[in-house]
Write a protein that holds these residues in place. Structure first.
Motif, mmCIF file in Angstrom:
data_model
loop_
_atom_site.group_PDB
_atom_site.id
_atom_site.type_symbol
_atom_site.label_atom_id
_atom_site.label_comp_id
_atom_site.label_asym_id
_atom_site.label_seq_id
_atom_site.Cartn_x
_atom_site.Cartn_y
_atom_site.Cartn_z
ATOM 1 N N GLN A 369 0.900 -1.411 -0.034
ATOM 2 C CA GLN A 369 0.416 0.183 0.170
ATOM 3 C C GLN A 369 0.589 0.908 -0.092
ATOM 4 N N LEU A 370 0.978 2.168 -1.176
ATOM 5 C CA LEU A 370 1.603 3.292 -1.462
ATOM 6 C C LEU A 370 2.325 4.429 -0.097
ATOM 7 N N ASN A 371 0.760 4.498 0.036
ATOM 8 C CA ASN A 371 0.231 5.861 1.192
ATOM 9 C C ASN A 371 1.596 5.471 2.468
ATOM 10 N N ASN A 372 0.518 3.427 2.701
ATOM 11 C CA ASN A 372 1.244 3.941 4.476
ATOM 12 C C ASN A 372 2.675 3.218 4.056
ATOM 13 N N PHE A 373 3.168 3.164 2.814
ATOM 14 C CA PHE A 373 4.424 2.950 3.070
ATOM 15 C C PHE A 373 5.476 4.124 2.828
ATOM 16 N N LEU A 374 5.144 5.102 2.316
ATOM 17 C CA LEU A 374 5.328 6.674 2.148
ATOM 18 C C LEU A 374 5.611 7.332 3.960
ATOM 19 N N ASN A 375 3.916 6.879 4.997
ATOM 20 C CA ASN A 375 3.786 6.945 6.017
ATOM 21 C C ASN A 375 5.102 6.658 6.843
ATOM 22 N N ASN A 376 5.854 5.521 6.592
ATOM 23 C CA ASN A 376 6.557 4.532 7.087
ATOM 24 C C ASN A 376 7.952 5.486 7.404
ATOM 25 N N ALA A 377 7.602 6.018 5.825
ATOM 26 C CA ALA A 377 9.218 7.106 5.853
ATOM 27 C C ALA A 377 8.998 8.415 6.192
ATOM 28 N N ILE A 378 8.248 8.725 6.627
ATOM 29 C CA ILE A 378 7.954 10.268 7.287
ATOM 30 C C ILE A 378 8.363 10.352 8.598
ATOM 31 N N LYS A 379 7.941 8.858 9.139
ATOM 32 C CA LYS A 379 7.737 8.255 10.818
ATOM 33 C C LYS A 379 9.207 8.435 10.957
ATOM 34 N N LEU A 380 10.215 8.189 9.582
ATOM 35 C CA LEU A 380 12.348 8.461 9.818
ATOM 36 C C LEU A 380 12.523 9.515 9.673
ATOM 37 N N HIS A 381 11.636 11.160 9.273
ATOM 38 C CA HIS A 381 11.613 12.548 9.486
ATOM 39 C C HIS A 381 11.193 13.114 10.241
ATOM 40 N N ASN A 382 11.490 13.522 10.488
ATOM 41 C CA ASN A 382 10.397 13.989 11.966
ATOM 42 C C ASN A 382 11.755 15.713 12.020
ATOM 43 N N ASN A 383 12.082 15.040 11.086
ATOM 44 C CA ASN A 383 12.999 17.029 10.846
ATOM 45 C C ASN A 383 12.710 17.786 9.997
ATOM 46 N N VAL A 384 11.597 17.403 9.322
ATOM 47 C CA VAL A 384 11.347 17.810 7.610
ATOM 48 C C VAL A 384 9.358 17.786 8.042
ATOM 49 N N LYS A 385 8.916 18.711 7.838
ATOM 50 C CA LYS A 385 7.656 19.165 8.095
ATOM 51 C C LYS A 385 6.346 18.649 6.559
ATOM 52 N N VAL A 386 6.016 17.317 7.245
ATOM 53 C CA VAL A 386 5.393 16.678 5.538
ATOM 54 C C VAL A 386 4.053 16.515 5.518
ATOM 55 N N SER A 387 3.575 17.325 4.471
ATOM 56 C CA SER A 387 2.439 17.344 4.283
ATOM 57 C C SER A 387 1.559 16.755 2.823
ATOM 58 N N VAL A 388 0.796 15.548 3.041
ATOM 59 C CA VAL A 388 0.770 14.489 2.179
ATOM 60 C C VAL A 388 -0.939 14.543 1.795
ATOM 61 N N GLN A 389 -0.919 14.560 0.922
ATOM 62 C CA GLN A 389 -1.912 14.864 -0.293
ATOM 63 C C GLN A 389 -2.278 13.657 -1.288
ATOM 64 N N TYR A 390 -3.138 12.417 -0.655
ATOM 65 C CA TYR A 390 -3.999 11.305 -1.055
ATOM 66 C C TYR A 390 -4.632 11.275 -1.274
ATOM 67 N N GLN A 391 -5.144 10.338 -3.035
ATOM 68 C CA GLN A 391 -6.340 10.281 -3.461
ATOM 69 C C GLN A 391 -6.159 8.128 -3.255
ATOM 70 N N GLY A 392 -7.357 7.967 -2.570
ATOM 71 C CA GLY A 392 -7.445 6.721 -2.071
ATOM 72 C C GLY A 392 -5.980 6.252 -1.204
ATOM 73 N N ASN A 393 -5.957 4.658 -1.884
ATOM 74 C CA ASN A 393 -4.324 3.915 -1.373
ATOM 75 C C ASN A 393 -4.155 3.061 -2.138
ATOM 76 N N PRO A 394 -3.703 4.022 -3.025
ATOM 77 C CA PRO A 394 -3.456 2.557 -3.906
ATOM 78 C C PRO A 394 -2.483 1.525 -3.759
ATOM 79 N N SER A 395 -2.798 0.663 -4.190
ATOM 80 C CA SER A 395 -1.123 -0.735 -3.678
ATOM 81 C C SER A 395 -0.688 -0.525 -5.341
#
Length: 484
Positions: A369-395
């Motif tokens: 699940q691409l969105n979940n995969f990206l969210n895990n990567a975001i957790k490792l980089h709390n030094n960057v302010k990340v905004s997400v704009q997901y359309q659905g949860n594509p696989s």
């Protein structure tokens, strides 16, 4: 060296020259000539006494006493040797010119006596320093000129001119002679210092000295030092010459070839660097050949390279153990809030290193699940302010480890504080992932060039610029290999 008075500017060199090189010769000459003059004046005293010549007896006895006292004094006080030579020269010369009793001496004997005295004078000048000789030559020659002018009944100008020129000629020759002596001493001193340096170098160097007999084509060992890594004794050195190889030729044949090359080219010396193989070792060696009655060969062993088999399995085990240990340490550090940022930074680097090390191992396709995969990567980089704009949860079906490396590189090379991640579908129903921010595009492009094949494998297309990174995932991935 001072060009006018011929003394070394370095006082230590001057002292060394005076003591070690000149003092013993100068002292022996002074003693020999003093004894010679003493014997001559003893004979004169006896002859004067026998002839009842009281005036000559007193003069000769006075001179004899002076010579004995001067000899004893200078012998015991060597620091006055140069002064003693000057005084001996002046006293004897002035005595023979001005005070000697010549009654009963014919012209032939007087001429012979004068020649002997001049020879002794010049011997003392040659054994003294240039300055001492210059003073002696000038003062004595001026004394002779003045004595001749005042005592002669007639003036012979040619003799005066010749005497003046003689001062210049003798002084010039004495200058060149002493300059040559001192220059020779400097060369000897330089050679000695180089020999000392070479001896110290050789004490630390591994070397073997050989001589080659052309009559029986035999090598003889003359000297060896610090060769314990190869051989310890002369018999072992002979075995080394028979067993060691260079380009599949045994060493003694290789050295013989160098000797032939050296002799055919008529060289004074021969130098070459080559590699020797011996007992699973590679040694870089330098060979020098010198021609004497027999060719002398110097082998310097410069570096030793050992053949080692690399145990890749052991290295891999050690590497994995190190990674696990570091992860345990990081987990312990993570308990402290003030280490949180440092912990995440090290964690990201460890993950990246681990992924790069295993990029060619066990590449498998996996649906994520691409969105979940990206969210895990975001957790490792709390030094960057990340905004997400997901359309659905594509696989998507992808190679997870390669995609992780790419996402980590994107986060590592963002220059802005804000990042927008957007996922959507294209008109062809393909998954699109966009990163919007401000990136170090040069590093990202270099990274892309290094992983060109994985990029082409994972993405149908991609567009990379400084503000937008866009990736289009294909419907499916065809892996043309089992192991990368």
């Amino acid at each position: 060296m001072n060009s006018l008075f011929l003394y070394f500017k370095d006082p230590r060199v001057e002292q060394s020259y005076q003591i070690s090189n000149q003092h013993s010769k100068r002292l022996s000459t002074f003693i020999s000539l003093s004894f010679g003059f003493i014997i001559a004046f003893v004979v004169k005293v006896i002859q004067s006494s026998h002839e009842k010549n009281n005036y000559g007896f007193i003069l000769n006895l006075s001179m004899l006493i002076y010579l004995i006292v001067q000899l004893i004094f200078v012998w015991k006080n060597n620091q006055y040797l140069r002064l003693g030579i000057i005084l001996l020269n002046h006293s004897v010369t002035i005595f023979f010119i001005a005070f000697e009793d010549r009654s009963g001496v014919d012209n032939q004997m007087a001429m012979l006596q004068g020649v002997n005295q001049m020879a002794a004078t010049y011997l003392l000048v040659l054994n003294g320093e240039y300055v001492d000789g210059m003073i002696t030559i000038i003062t004595l020659q001026i004394f002779r000129l003045l004595w001749g002018v005042f005592k002669s009944d007639g003036m012979q100008y040619s003799a005066l001119v010749t005497s003046t020129l003689l001062i210049l000629y003798i002084n010039y020759f004495n200058y060149q002679y002493n300059k040559a002596k001192r220059s020779q001493y400097l060369l000897t001193l330089a050679d000695t210092r180089w020999e000392d340096i070479l001896q110290k170098l050789l004490l630390q160097q591994s070397y073997l000295i050989l001589q080659f007999s052309e009559e029986n084509l035999h090598f003889s060992v003359k000297q060896l030092r610090n060769c314990e890594k190869l051989f310890k004794t002369e018999p072992e050195a002979y075995q080394f010459l028979k067993q060691a190889t260079h380009q599949n030729k045994i060493m003694q044949n290789v050295i013989y070839g160098f000797i032939r090359q050296f002799q055919e080219n008529n060289q004074q010396t021969f130098n070459n660097t080559f590699l020797i193989n011996f007992l699973k070792r590679t040694i870089r060696a330098e060979i020098s050949i010198y021609q004497g009655d027999k060719p002398t060969i110097l082998l310097l062993f410069k570096e030793f390279f050992y053949e080692r088999r690399i145990n890749t399995k052991m290295i891999q085990v050690q590497y994995e153990s190190t990674i696990k240990l570091m992860v345990k340490i990081l987990n312990r550090i993570n308990q402290y809030q003030f280490c949180k940022n440092k912990y995440l930074s090290i964690q990201r680097k460890l993950i990246f290193v681990h992924l790069i090390q295993n990029i060619n191992k066990d590449i498998k396709l996996k649906k994520i699940q691409l969105n979940n995969f990206l969210n895990n990567a975001i957790k490792l980089h709390n030094n960057v302010k990340v905004s997400v704009q997901y359309q659905g949860n594509p696989s998507v079906e992808t190679c997870v480890n390669i995609l992780q490396i790419i996402i980590l590189q994107i986060f590592q090379n963002i220059l802005s504080q804000n990042l927008i991640i957007r996922t959507s579908q294209t008109k062809n129903q393909k998954i699109r992932c966009q990163f919007l921010g401000y990136f170090n595009i040069q590093k990202i492009l270099r990274f892309k060039d290094q992983l060109e094949t994985p990029f082409q494998l994972l993405f149908e297309s991609y567009d990379l610029n400084q503000e937008t990174l866009q990736f289009i995932f294909p419907h499916s991935i065809d892996i043309p290999f089992n192991h990368c």
